[in-house]
Design an enzyme around this catalytic site. Structure first.
Site, PDB file in Angstrom:
ATOM      1  N   HIS A 175      -7.759  -5.665   0.129  1.00  0.00           N
ATOM      2  CA  HIS A 175      -6.494  -4.958   0.329  1.00  0.00           C
ATOM      3  C   HIS A 175      -5.779  -5.397   1.612  1.00  0.00           C
ATOM      4  O   HIS A 175      -4.564  -5.517   1.657  1.00  0.00           O
ATOM      5  CB  HIS A 175      -6.798  -3.465   0.360  1.00  0.00           C
ATOM      6  CG  HIS A 175      -5.594  -2.602   0.382  1.00  0.00           C
ATOM      7  ND1 HIS A 175      -4.642  -2.641  -0.609  1.00  0.00           N
ATOM      8  CD2 HIS A 175      -5.173  -1.670   1.276  1.00  0.00           C
ATOM      9  CE1 HIS A 175      -3.690  -1.767  -0.326  1.00  0.00           C
ATOM     10  NE2 HIS A 175      -3.978  -1.178   0.816  1.00  0.00           N
ATOM     11  N   ASP A 209      -8.759  -7.279  -4.010  1.00  0.00           N
ATOM     12  CA  ASP A 209      -8.450  -5.898  -3.594  1.00  0.00           C
ATOM     13  C   ASP A 209      -9.227  -4.922  -4.484  1.00  0.00           C
ATOM     14  O   ASP A 209      -8.962  -4.807  -5.678  1.00  0.00           O
ATOM     15  CB  ASP A 209      -6.931  -5.659  -3.726  1.00  0.00           C
ATOM     16  CG  ASP A 209      -6.474  -4.321  -3.151  1.00  0.00           C
ATOM     17  OD1 ASP A 209      -7.314  -3.429  -2.964  1.00  0.00           O
ATOM     18  OD2 ASP A 209      -5.259  -4.177  -2.921  1.00  0.00           O
ATOM     19  N   SER A 215       0.832  -1.193   0.000  1.00  0.00           N
ATOM     20  CA  SER A 215       0.000   0.000   0.000  1.00  0.00           C
ATOM     21  C   SER A 215       0.880   1.261   0.000  1.00  0.00           C
ATOM     22  O   SER A 215       1.749   1.379  -0.855  1.00  0.00           O
ATOM     23  CB  SER A 215      -0.937  -0.055   1.214  1.00  0.00           C
ATOM     24  OG  SER A 215      -2.019   0.805   1.032  1.00  0.00           O
TER      25      SER A 215
HETATM   26  N1  COA Z   1     -18.049  -5.746  16.227  1.00  0.00           N
HETATM   27  C1  COA Z   1     -17.068  -5.102  16.893  1.00  0.00           C
HETATM   28  N2  COA Z   1     -15.758  -5.459  16.830  1.00  0.00           N
HETATM   29  C2  COA Z   1     -15.440  -6.495  16.074  1.00  0.00           C
HETATM   30  C3  COA Z   1     -16.406  -7.218  15.347  1.00  0.00           C
HETATM   31  C4  COA Z   1     -17.774  -6.816  15.456  1.00  0.00           C
HETATM   32  N3  COA Z   1     -18.748  -7.429  14.799  1.00  0.00           N
HETATM   33  N4  COA Z   1     -15.784  -8.208  14.688  1.00  0.00           N
HETATM   34  C5  COA Z   1     -14.467  -8.119  14.976  1.00  0.00           C
HETATM   35  N5  COA Z   1     -14.265  -7.099  15.822  1.00  0.00           N
HETATM   36  C6  COA Z   1     -12.990  -6.674  16.386  1.00  0.00           C
HETATM   37  C7  COA Z   1     -12.283  -7.789  17.092  1.00  0.00           C
HETATM   38  O1  COA Z   1     -12.730  -7.925  18.419  1.00  0.00           O
HETATM   39  C8  COA Z   1     -10.833  -7.361  17.032  1.00  0.00           C
HETATM   40  O2  COA Z   1     -10.566  -6.434  18.053  1.00  0.00           O
HETATM   41  P1  COA Z   1      -9.025  -6.184  18.538  1.00  0.00           P
HETATM   42  O3  COA Z   1      -8.242  -5.742  17.330  1.00  0.00           O
HETATM   43  O4  COA Z   1      -9.133  -5.107  19.568  1.00  0.00           O
HETATM   44  O5  COA Z   1      -8.544  -7.478  19.099  1.00  0.00           O
HETATM   45  C9  COA Z   1     -10.744  -6.638  15.703  1.00  0.00           C
HETATM   46  O6  COA Z   1     -12.106  -6.335  15.308  1.00  0.00           O
HETATM   47  C10 COA Z   1     -10.108  -7.530  14.671  1.00  0.00           C
HETATM   48  O7  COA Z   1     -10.149  -6.912  13.426  1.00  0.00           O
HETATM   49  P2  COA Z   1     -10.346  -7.781  12.137  1.00  0.00           P
HETATM   50  O8  COA Z   1     -10.427  -6.835  11.015  1.00  0.00           O
HETATM   51  O9  COA Z   1     -11.446  -8.738  12.338  1.00  0.00           O
HETATM   52  O10 COA Z   1      -8.959  -8.583  12.107  1.00  0.00           O
HETATM   53  P3  COA Z   1      -8.318  -9.372  10.904  1.00  0.00           P
HETATM   54  O11 COA Z   1      -7.419 -10.399  11.491  1.00  0.00           O
HETATM   55  O12 COA Z   1      -9.341  -9.808   9.905  1.00  0.00           O
HETATM   56  O13 COA Z   1      -7.399  -8.246  10.208  1.00  0.00           O
HETATM   57  C11 COA Z   1      -5.997  -6.335  10.413  1.00  0.00           C
HETATM   58  C12 COA Z   1      -6.278  -7.746  10.906  1.00  0.00           C
HETATM   59  C13 COA Z   1      -4.782  -5.822  11.196  1.00  0.00           C
HETATM   60  C14 COA Z   1      -5.670  -6.360   8.921  1.00  0.00           C
HETATM   61  C15 COA Z   1      -7.231  -5.433  10.657  1.00  0.00           C
HETATM   62  O14 COA Z   1      -7.664  -5.560  11.974  1.00  0.00           O
HETATM   63  C16 COA Z   1      -6.968  -3.965  10.428  1.00  0.00           C
HETATM   64  O15 COA Z   1      -6.577  -3.229  11.337  1.00  0.00           O
HETATM   65  N6  COA Z   1      -7.183  -3.518   9.181  1.00  0.00           N
HETATM   66  C17 COA Z   1      -6.853  -2.180   8.776  1.00  0.00           C
HETATM   67  C18 COA Z   1      -5.387  -2.089   8.573  1.00  0.00           C
HETATM   68  C19 COA Z   1      -5.041  -1.055   7.595  1.00  0.00           C
HETATM   69  O16 COA Z   1      -4.867   0.070   7.985  1.00  0.00           O
HETATM   70  N7  COA Z   1      -4.949  -1.507   6.325  1.00  0.00           N
HETATM   71  C20 COA Z   1      -4.723  -0.710   5.197  1.00  0.00           C
HETATM   72  C21 COA Z   1      -3.453  -0.006   5.154  1.00  0.00           C
HETATM   73  S1  COA Z   1      -3.442   1.105   3.781  1.00  0.00           S
END
Ligand code: COA
Length: 395
Positions: free
Chosen positions: A372, A343, A181
């Site tokens: 993505h 993506d 990214s």
């Molecule tokens: N309601 C509320 N919270 C929820 C939920 C719901 N229905 N479902 C999941 N969650 C929470 C989980 O409890 C967990 O909390 P924690 O992080 O405090 O432990 C969190 O969501 C998990 O996120 P999730 O997106 O499900 O994790 P993943 O393993 O699929 O993906 C990441 C991991 C790091 C990629 C993602 O969490 C993330 O931060 N994405 C954005 C990253 C980013 O900036 N990407 C682009 C860069 S340009």
């Protein structure tokens, strides 16, 4: 997220996630252990950082972490570049906060980016809010945070700051510059700007220039921040961020980081328990987006979000260099370009265009339903591709 016997969604904590990673193939390999960020100043009033936007900075702090040892020739370094809201904390754990680095499954002894043979560097970007100079830093002229007055900068300026860091660390040649990214934008700029310093690069889930689609999404996110009454032209007190706007910006971005299939499979039309009145919508997807908004607001700054998304929008590796096909053709380093078929933000066609234009690039597909965000989730596939590529660089 798991479902319990009653089909309610149960949120796994990060601890569960870490335990899960520890059981996977890459997790069995070593960790870099406890790590600490360091900060150096890479500019002086006599040697300021002159920015593409015309401004200049007399001092530029860079927060960075390193893992492994630099070899005597200064040639085993790998620079890892983070994405929009990331930080220098790519691997290991901090003593103060036991949070693993954002690419921890990939960086460490015997891992894909093997720290027994490589000196790995990751720095918070110029304009960031994790220790490097950015909108939250104090303007030496006023003694107050720069806020919205932080001078305009681009990905090329991020790279120049990293170049000064690399020089200060005694690195003579970068074996590879790797990023996804916004990190991929930096990898491309590094290769185009410093052909003599970079031996290879890996660009993941990124294009040669920011598309109308990606710029449009960033613009909507910025408007969400600016529509918050607490925005105050960007002159909000540190403790009174435009939280609603920044949370909304994150929610918009999260949708673009995922995909139709991924959200449908995870949440579908699932609803939260009726007693939860904290949300305007009872759908689980709404709760998920709100959760990620709140989580970002706690750790990020609105002016920083605006400044970094503007830098991303200006990304165009050919800007001022000539025709894109000619610019890509002149980038002679070995390159690995990775894309994710689901993506929707940086569609695979953008990576194919890079591979077609770069003379020594190879394409690797990360198969993932997660869009993505696949470059932060599909660690087993990433590990296999990165391990193989790094072994090929000097072969
Ligand atoms: N309601 C509320 N919270 C929820 C939920 C719901 N229905 N479902 C999941 N969650 C929470 C989980 O409890 C967990 O909390 P924690 O992080 O405090 O432990 C969190 O969501 C998990 O996120 P999730 O997106 O499900 O994790 P993943 O393993 O699929 O993906 C990441 C991991 C790091 C990629 C993602 O969490 C993330 O931060 N994405 C954005 C990253 C980013 O900036 N990407 C682009 C860069 S340009």
């Amino acid at each position: 997220v798991k479902r319990d016997a009653g089909r309610r969604l149960v949120h796994e904590t990060w601890g569960d996630h870490a335990a899960l990673l520890a059981r996977t193939e890459h997790g069995r390999d070593g960790s870099v252990g406890l790590v600490q960020a360091r900060v150096i100043d890479v500019a002086t009033p006599a040697n300021p950082l002159r920015l593409v936007g015309g401004g200049e900075l007399p001092h530029v702090a860079v927060a960075y972490e390193t893992y492994g040892e630099l070899d005597a020739a200064g040639r085993n370094a790998v620079l890892v570049c983070h994405a929009l809201t990331g930080s220098a904390h790519a691997a290991g754990r901090h003593r103060q906060r036991d949070v693993p680095g954002w690419w921890d499954p990939l960086i460490g002894p015997a891992k894909a980016i093997d720290t027994t043979g490589h000196f790995v560097v990751c720095a918070n970007v110029l304009g960031g809010c994790y220790g490097s100079t950015g909108p939250t830093s104090l303007d030496p002229e006023t003694g107050r945070p720069y806020g919205p007055d932080f001078p305009a900068f681009g990905v090329r300026d991020m790279v120049e700051v990293q170049r000064r860091l690399v020089e200060a660390l005694g690195i003579r040649s970068l074996k590879s510059v790797i990023g996804g990214s916004m990190g991929g934008m930096q990898a491309l700029e590094w290769a185009a700007t410093h052909p003599g310093l970079v031996r290879s690069f890996v660009a993941i889930a990124v294009g040669a220039r920011h598309s109308a689609w990606a710029i449009g999404l960033n613009e909507v996110a910025r408007r969400a921040i600016m529509a918050d009454p607490r925005w105050a032209g960007g002159r909000y007190p540190v403790s009174e961020q435009p939280e609603v706007g920044l949370g909304l910006a994150r929610a918009i971005a999260m949708l673009s980081y995922r995909s139709f299939d991924s959200l449908e499979a995870r949440f579908g039309r699932e609803r939260r328990a009726a007693d939860d009145e904290s949300l305007s919508s009872s759908f689980e997807i709404a709760s998920y987006l709100e959760y990620h908004g709140v989580k970002l607001v706690r750790r990020f700054d609105a002016n920083t979000y605006i400044a970094l998304t503007r830098a991303m929008d200006d990304h165009d590796v050919a800007e001022g260099r000539g025709r894109l096909d000619e610019v890509l053709a002149a980038m002679h380093q070995k390159a690995l370009v990775m894309g994710i078929p689901s993506d929707v933000l940086y569609p695979e066609a953008e990576q194919r265009r890079l591979v077609e234009g770069l003379p020594r690039a190879r394409y690797a597909r990360l198969s993932s339903p997660h869009g993505h965000d696949g470059f932060l989730i599909e660690f087993t596939q990433l590990a296999a591709h990165l391990r193989r590529f790094l072994a090929e660089v000097d072969a």
